[in-house]
Design a protein around this motif. Structure first.
Motif, mmCIF file in Angstrom:
data_model
loop_
_atom_site.group_PDB
_atom_site.id
_atom_site.type_symbol
_atom_site.label_atom_id
_atom_site.label_comp_id
_atom_site.label_asym_id
_atom_site.label_seq_id
_atom_site.Cartn_x
_atom_site.Cartn_y
_atom_site.Cartn_z
ATOM 1 N N TYR A 131 1.929 1.433 3.297
ATOM 2 C CA TYR A 131 2.346 1.810 1.956
ATOM 3 C C TYR A 131 2.160 3.314 1.770
ATOM 4 O O TYR A 131 1.135 3.880 2.146
ATOM 5 N N SER A 132 3.159 3.941 1.166
ATOM 6 C CA SER A 132 3.029 5.326 0.730
ATOM 7 C C SER A 132 3.827 5.469 -0.554
ATOM 8 O O SER A 132 4.885 4.845 -0.717
ATOM 9 N N ASP A 133 3.312 6.293 -1.468
ATOM 10 C CA ASP A 133 4.033 6.523 -2.727
ATOM 11 C C ASP A 133 5.415 7.106 -2.459
ATOM 12 O O ASP A 133 6.394 6.727 -3.101
ATOM 13 N N ALA A 134 5.493 8.012 -1.480
ATOM 14 C CA ALA A 134 6.771 8.671 -1.193
ATOM 15 C C ALA A 134 7.825 7.661 -0.742
ATOM 16 O O ALA A 134 8.972 7.721 -1.169
ATOM 17 N N GLN A 135 7.426 6.732 0.103
ATOM 18 C CA GLN A 135 8.386 5.774 0.656
ATOM 19 C C GLN A 135 8.547 4.531 -0.219
ATOM 20 O O GLN A 135 9.627 3.950 -0.281
ATOM 21 N N HIS A 136 7.481 4.096 -0.894
ATOM 22 C CA HIS A 136 7.506 2.818 -1.602
ATOM 23 C C HIS A 136 7.236 2.910 -3.098
ATOM 24 O O HIS A 136 7.148 1.891 -3.771
ATOM 25 N N GLY A 137 7.083 4.113 -3.615
ATOM 26 C CA GLY A 137 6.750 4.286 -5.029
ATOM 27 C C GLY A 137 7.759 3.672 -5.981
ATOM 28 O O GLY A 137 7.390 3.060 -6.994
ATOM 29 N N GLU A 138 9.039 3.824 -5.676
ATOM 30 C CA GLU A 138 10.081 3.247 -6.542
ATOM 31 C C GLU A 138 10.010 1.719 -6.521
ATOM 32 O O GLU A 138 10.107 1.072 -7.566
ATOM 33 N N LEU A 139 9.822 1.140 -5.352
ATOM 34 C CA LEU A 139 9.674 -0.309 -5.221
ATOM 35 C C LEU A 139 8.450 -0.781 -5.999
ATOM 36 O O LEU A 139 8.508 -1.761 -6.749
ATOM 37 N N ARG A 140 7.353 -0.074 -5.834
ATOM 38 C CA ARG A 140 6.121 -0.408 -6.541
ATOM 39 C C ARG A 140 6.371 -0.418 -8.053
ATOM 40 O O ARG A 140 5.929 -1.328 -8.760
ATOM 41 N N GLU A 141 7.059 0.582 -8.558
ATOM 42 C CA GLU A 141 7.315 0.675 -9.995
ATOM 43 C C GLU A 141 8.218 -0.459 -10.470
ATOM 44 O O GLU A 141 8.019 -0.990 -11.565
ATOM 45 N N ARG A 142 9.196 -0.854 -9.667
ATOM 46 C CA ARG A 142 10.060 -1.985 -10.048
ATOM 47 C C ARG A 142 9.241 -3.281 -10.157
ATOM 48 O O ARG A 142 9.422 -4.060 -11.101
ATOM 49 N N ILE A 143 8.359 -3.502 -9.200
ATOM 50 C CA ILE A 143 7.516 -4.709 -9.240
ATOM 51 C C ILE A 143 6.582 -4.648 -10.444
ATOM 52 O O ILE A 143 6.443 -5.617 -11.186
ATOM 53 N N ARG A 144 5.947 -3.493 -10.649
ATOM 54 C CA ARG A 144 5.018 -3.336 -11.769
ATOM 55 C C ARG A 144 5.721 -3.572 -13.100
ATOM 56 O O ARG A 144 5.231 -4.295 -13.964
#
Length: 156
Positions: A131-144
């Motif tokens: 996991y990295s914010d740069a690579q997965h931050g958008e995905l993380r925000e969609r799930i959140r």
């Protein structure tokens, strides 16, 4: 990033020091997975220090299982996988937690029929899959965002 928080993920979440936390849920903490070889992989960590699901009183156990399913629904909305798998092991980390794993059409046929932990061992440690914010931050925000919306629509 200092990984000291990994020694006590629940305590770190309670102190606001677990960087993987997506949201506080009634039974614990929804967290994005340390590795993202299956994008959207998450873990629900119980707020309890119980070792086994059956150690939780029935009301708390029920809430944990409901929260697990709500996290899965958020992953479905955010990632559009074929399905979501749910698993509770406790073999390595001795506290109640559930793995909520999206499964995809693009997975190799031999892999999709197996539990996510049967993926090649390096899938769990390869830096390019971490996991990295740069690579997965958008995905993380969609799930959140999906998770927060689902919890607001269905308060416990």
């Amino acid at each position: 990033m200092n990984d000291e928080w990994k020694k006590d993920r629940v305590g770190a979440a309670q102190r606001g020091e677990n960087p993987m936390v997506l949201a506080r849920m009634p039974s614990g903490y929804a967290c994005i997975g340390d590795t993202q070889f299956l994008p959207g992989y998450c873990v629900l960590n119980s707020d309890s220090r119980a070792d086994h699901l059956s150690d939780l009183p029935l009301k708390e156990r029920t809430q944990f299982l409901i929260d697990m399913s709500v996290l899965g629904e958020a992953i479905m909305q955010a990632c559009a996988p074929l399905r979501v798998n749910y698993s509770i092991y406790g073999n390595t980390d001795h506290y109640v937690h559930a793995h909520v794993t999206p499964r995809y059409a693009w997975e190799d046929d031999s892999a999709v029929k197996l539990p996510h932990w049967r993926y090649p061992l390096d899938s769990w440690s390869r830096p390019d899959l971490a996991y990295s914010d740069a690579q997965h931050g958008e995905l993380r925000e969609r799930i959140r965002a999906a998770l927060v919306e689902l919890m607001a629509a269905n308060p416990s």
